[in-house]
Scaffold this active site. Structure first.
Site, PDB file in Angstrom:
ATOM      1  N   ALA A   1       0.179  -3.971  -0.036  1.00  0.00           N
ATOM      2  CA  ALA A   1       0.573  -3.089   1.063  1.00  0.00           C
ATOM      3  C   ALA A   1       0.131  -3.692   2.403  1.00  0.00           C
ATOM      4  O   ALA A   1       0.477  -4.823   2.717  1.00  0.00           O
ATOM      5  CB  ALA A   1      -0.009  -1.691   0.837  1.00  0.00           C
TER       6      ALA A   1
ATOM      7  N   ASP B   1       6.032   5.651  -2.569  1.00  0.00           N
ATOM      8  CA  ASP B   1       4.610   5.392  -2.793  1.00  0.00           C
ATOM      9  C   ASP B   1       3.731   6.325  -1.961  1.00  0.00           C
ATOM     10  O   ASP B   1       2.608   6.641  -2.358  1.00  0.00           O
ATOM     11  CB  ASP B   1       4.281   3.933  -2.458  1.00  0.00           C
TER      12      ASP B   1
END
Length: 296
Positions: free
Chosen positions: A192, A76
């Site tokens: 996140a 990511d």
């Protein structure tokens, strides 16, 4: 049929994924694609695999020729770097996951050929993702790369003392956060840093952002979901003369007397999603929902 053209972006990877990278380049050669590689990434690749083909090189959005889509290699973090590089160009981005969780890089490294075959045949959809934009009337931020797909965060320099963050929404006082800092996250970034601080998961496209305090002094100060159309005005008080502002993977040390403004960016990231995948399937797979961990 017009020859397809793609851009490759990535960061350093471990030797364990070299076979998959070789498979990717064999696929690119077999399908006669016009390939342009980020210069820094190309320098790294040369020491890992045979890069003898006549690939085009680019270093920024300004010298990237017109391509059909960008392919990010890595996790990511590489996807965030790719979004930063393409900026407001509306270039679609697909990600091959060489990392761990891979919420953004949705193509598994064992499915490179099948996934790219589908993308090249048009069997995919474009999913726009909202971005955050940070600005200040007092100083330029991040050399113009002042936007975030995941989140912005404000933290202190000295981890031994809390900071005070005075926050206003659309000109109205929201709160003074007395904490280690705050995270302002998009729906994409809600899984996140914000999630690790106790923030909620927000479905992309819901039209919201979330403000999540980091270790707040008052335990009744909770994460707050706000409209993505809201404008946040922020100022920081701290013992040190500076604080840290992060913007996805980038960070800057800023003087504590400046004023910050956070709003929705005027452009969005365009992520390529294969039709067989959906957001809830990704959540189940990555967060192990419905799996009894006692069996592992």
């Amino acid at each position: 049929m017009n020859k397809k053209s793609i851009a490759l972006f990535g960061r350093e990877f471990s030797d364990t994924v070299i076979p998959y990278v070789r498979e990717l380049f064999e696929f690119l050669a077999t399908n006669n694609l016009d390939v342009h590689i980020n210069g820094n990434f190309y320098d790294f690749l040369k020491g890992k695999i045979n890069c003898s083909h006549n690939y085009g090189l680019y270093s920024s959005k300004e010298d990237l020729p017109q391509v059909d889509f960008m392919l990010s290699l890595g996790g990511d973090g590489s996807m965030l770097g790719a979004v930063s590089l393409v900026k407001d160009s509306d270039l679609p981005i697909a990600g091959i996951n060489f990392g761990r969780l891979g919420f953004l890089a949705g193509i598994h490294k064992s499915q490179i050929a099948s996934a790219l075959t589908r993308i090249l045949s048009g069997d995919y959809r474009i999913e726009p993702r909202s971005l955050l934009e940070a600005s200040s009337p007092d100083t330029p931020l991040f050399e113009g790369y002042n936007f975030a797909l995941n989140d912005l965060s404000i933290t202190g320099i000295d981890s031994s003392s809390m900071i005070s963050i005075h926050s206003y929404i659309d000109g109205e006082l929201l709160n003074t956060y007395w904490a280690d800092g705050i995270v302002i996250a998009t729906p994409t970034g809600s899984t996140a840093y914000s999630l690790s601080c106790g923030g909620p998961i927000i479905m992309p496209g819901s039209g919201n952002f979330v403000i999540t305090p980091i270790s707040p002094h008052n335990l009744n100060v909770r994460p707050l979901v706000i409209s993505e159309e809201a404008v946040l005005d922020l100022s920081v008080e701290c013992r040190a003369d500076h604080f840290v502002l992060t913007c996805d993977s980038r960070s800057e040390k800023l003087p504590s007397n400046i004023h910050l403004q956070v709003r929705k960016a005027p452009f969005s990231a365009k992520l390529i999603q294969l039709e067989s995948k959906n957001y809830f399937q990704t959540l189940r797979e990555k967060l192990l929902w419905g799996i009894d961990v006692r069996n592992y």
